[in-house]
Scaffold this motif. Structure first.
Motif, PDB file in Angstrom:
ATOM      1  N   GLY A 146       0.470  -3.824  -4.916  1.00  0.00           N
ATOM      2  CA  GLY A 146       0.361  -4.006  -3.462  1.00  0.00           C
ATOM      3  C   GLY A 146       1.667  -4.526  -2.907  1.00  0.00           C
ATOM      4  O   GLY A 146       2.717  -4.423  -3.558  1.00  0.00           O
ATOM      5  N   THR A 164       0.186   2.065  -3.797  1.00  0.00           N
ATOM      6  CA  THR A 164       1.129   1.648  -2.757  1.00  0.00           C
ATOM      7  C   THR A 164       2.099   2.785  -2.473  1.00  0.00           C
ATOM      8  O   THR A 164       2.630   3.399  -3.414  1.00  0.00           O
ATOM      9  N   ALA A 288       2.556   3.473  -7.556  1.00  0.00           N
ATOM     10  CA  ALA A 288       3.307   3.624  -6.296  1.00  0.00           C
ATOM     11  C   ALA A 288       4.028   4.960  -6.224  1.00  0.00           C
ATOM     12  O   ALA A 288       4.261   5.615  -7.243  1.00  0.00           O
TER      13      ALA A 288
END
Ligand SMILES: Cc1cc2nc3c(=O)[nH]c(=O)nc-3n(C[C@H](O)[C@H](O)[C@H](O)COP(=O)(O)OP(=O)(O)OC[C@H]3O[C@@H](n4cnc5c(N)ncnc54)[C@H](O)[C@@H]3O)c2cc1C
Length: 407
Positions: A146, A164, A288
């Motif tokens: 995050g 993310t 991510a």
């Protein structure tokens, strides 16, 4: 009580972030979009969308709104330089038609707000403005968990999510935190973006080349005319007070544009940005990914950044949807996104890079301008390729090249 995080946290509410949120929401995922600015926000840009952007907006139900806001239809691109003019209208290439009859130009504060507000209305999407991301939350093995940052009141906050995304533009904090951002030293250019009122609109956008720089200009909505001046960093003055002098001096080198601006009034001050070019060494990570300008950017001369942001968001949404459903948010689960970027977006970035290399040599610019001015169908083909609507297979047709090179 423990509040579960969203499926995806997206840093950046520009075209890449807003489109990604809309596409993920349509597939049933929850998304939080964070942007440090409050919308509508201004963004230095030529504000020109290549023809292939409209189908992407239409897929999200946004094309009608873009047209209703008065987007200016751009029927082609005219190139000026070395005393020559090469005009290229958007035209079908092989079996590829011109989507929506051309490109469109809309002020970025209008386009970007429209997209972000649509995302905010989508079920499962929360948009938080005025929230600056300052770091990533990482697991012991480095996987991204995050983001953390500060809200509009400067209070610290965290958002934990299954995945993310850095959609935070050319100076991406997310890419920086992941250690993959690189400069492109040979291409250190800056842009001054401004708008005028009182310039007679034309159907084509314009690029005016002069030694060591160019102006890109187009009519936009609201009766305005957007101009970007792009120059080497070495020409940029130290103080803002001298920007007018630089702009006027460069305008002296492009008489066709200078004459059109006579009697027009400046509608806003200069937005200055640069260095324009940047690249990343990777775009996917455990937990991510990067999308849009956060992946890298070359230069606005071919005006393809918006297409790359919108199409990149579509490609990432498709792969990420499958990855989230399969519970695979590690880097390998995103390989399809990497392959699709390589197939669709990398060749365009390469073309932009070649163009930039060529622009550094006045002798090449002179020869290319002479060639394009003498071969209207070649100019048309070049303009179509940079208009993003010509699939690679159409470029393999000998008839396409025969027409471009012989007439
Ligand atoms: C001078 C110039 C002219 C251009 N002209 C054209 C053109 O005519 N046509 C074209 O197609 N493309 C053009 N481009 C490129 C185009 O502007 C970009 O490719 C496009 O904006 C990319 O969209 P994006 O969503 O990736 O990034 P952006 O539009 O930059 O959006 C990124 C968002 O992230 C937010 N953000 C950044 N950092 C943080 C942080 N730490 N925390 C939270 N939020 C953050 C920003 O506030 C921003 O809203 C031009 C670019 C330049 C510089």
């Amino acid at each position: 009580m423990f509040a579960p995080g969203p499926d995806v946290v997206v840093v950046g509410g520009g075209p890449a972030g807003a489109h990604l949120a809309l596409r993920l929401a349509a597939r049933g995922h929850s998304v939080v979009v964070l942007d440090r600015k409050r919308f509508p926000r201004s963004k230095p840009c030529g504000e020109f969308m290549s023809p292939e952007c409209l189908p992407l907006l239409a897929e999200l139900g946004l094309a009608d709104a873009v047209l209703a806001r008065g987007a200016h239809r751009v029927a082609g691109m005219d190139l000026y330089g070395c005393g020559r003019i090469a005009r290229g209208a958007y035209a079908p290439v092989g079996r590829a038609p011109v989507p929506f009859g051309g490109g469109y130009a809309l002020r970025r504060e209008v386009l970007d707000e429209l997209s972000l507000r649509a995302a905010a209305r989508a079920p499962g999407v929360e948009v938080r403005e005025g929230c600056r991301i300052e770091g990533l939350l990482r697991a012991a093995d480095g996987a991204v968990l995050g983001v953390c940052g500060r809200d509009a009141g400067n209070a610290p906050f965290e958002v934990r999510a299954r995945f993310t995304v850095g959609a935070d533009g050319p100076r991406s904090r997310v890419a920086g935190e992941l250690g993959v951002r690189r400069a492109v030293p040979w291409l250190c250019k800056f842009a001054l973006a401004t708008r005028y009122r009182g310039v007679a609109p034309r159907a084509h956008a314009e690029v005016h080349f002069f030694p060591r720089g160019y102006f890109a200009a187009s009519a936009v909505d609201g009766g305005q005319f957007t101009i970007n001046l792009v120059v080497d960093r070495a020409r940029l003055p130290q103080g803002r007070a001298q920007l007018d002098a630089l702009f006027d001096a460069c305008l002296q080198e492009v008489p066709a544009l200078r004459e059109r601006l006579a009697g027009a009034e400046r509608a806003r001050g200069f937005l200055v940005t640069g260095p324009l070019a940047g690249r990343t060494t990777r775009q996917t990570f455990d937990g991510a990914a990067l999308v849009g300008d956060a992946c890298g950017y070359v230069d606005p001369v071919t005006g393809e950044g918006l297409f790359a942001a919108m199409r990149g968001a579509a490609l990432l949404a498709e792969t990420l949807d499958a990855a989230l459903r399969a519970g695979r948010t590690d880097r390998r689960g995103l390989d399809d996104y990497v392959r699709a970027r390589r197939r669709e977006l990398a060749p365009r970035a390469l073309l932009s890079t070649w163009l930039q290399r060529g622009l550094r040599h006045p002798a090449i610019v002179k020869r290319v301008m002479a060639l394009l001015a003498a071969r209207p169908h070649l100019t048309e083909l070049l303009v179509a390729i940079t208009g993003d609507y010509v699939p690679g297979r159409e470029l393999l047709r000998p008839s396409v090249w025969y027409r471009a090179l012989t007439r």
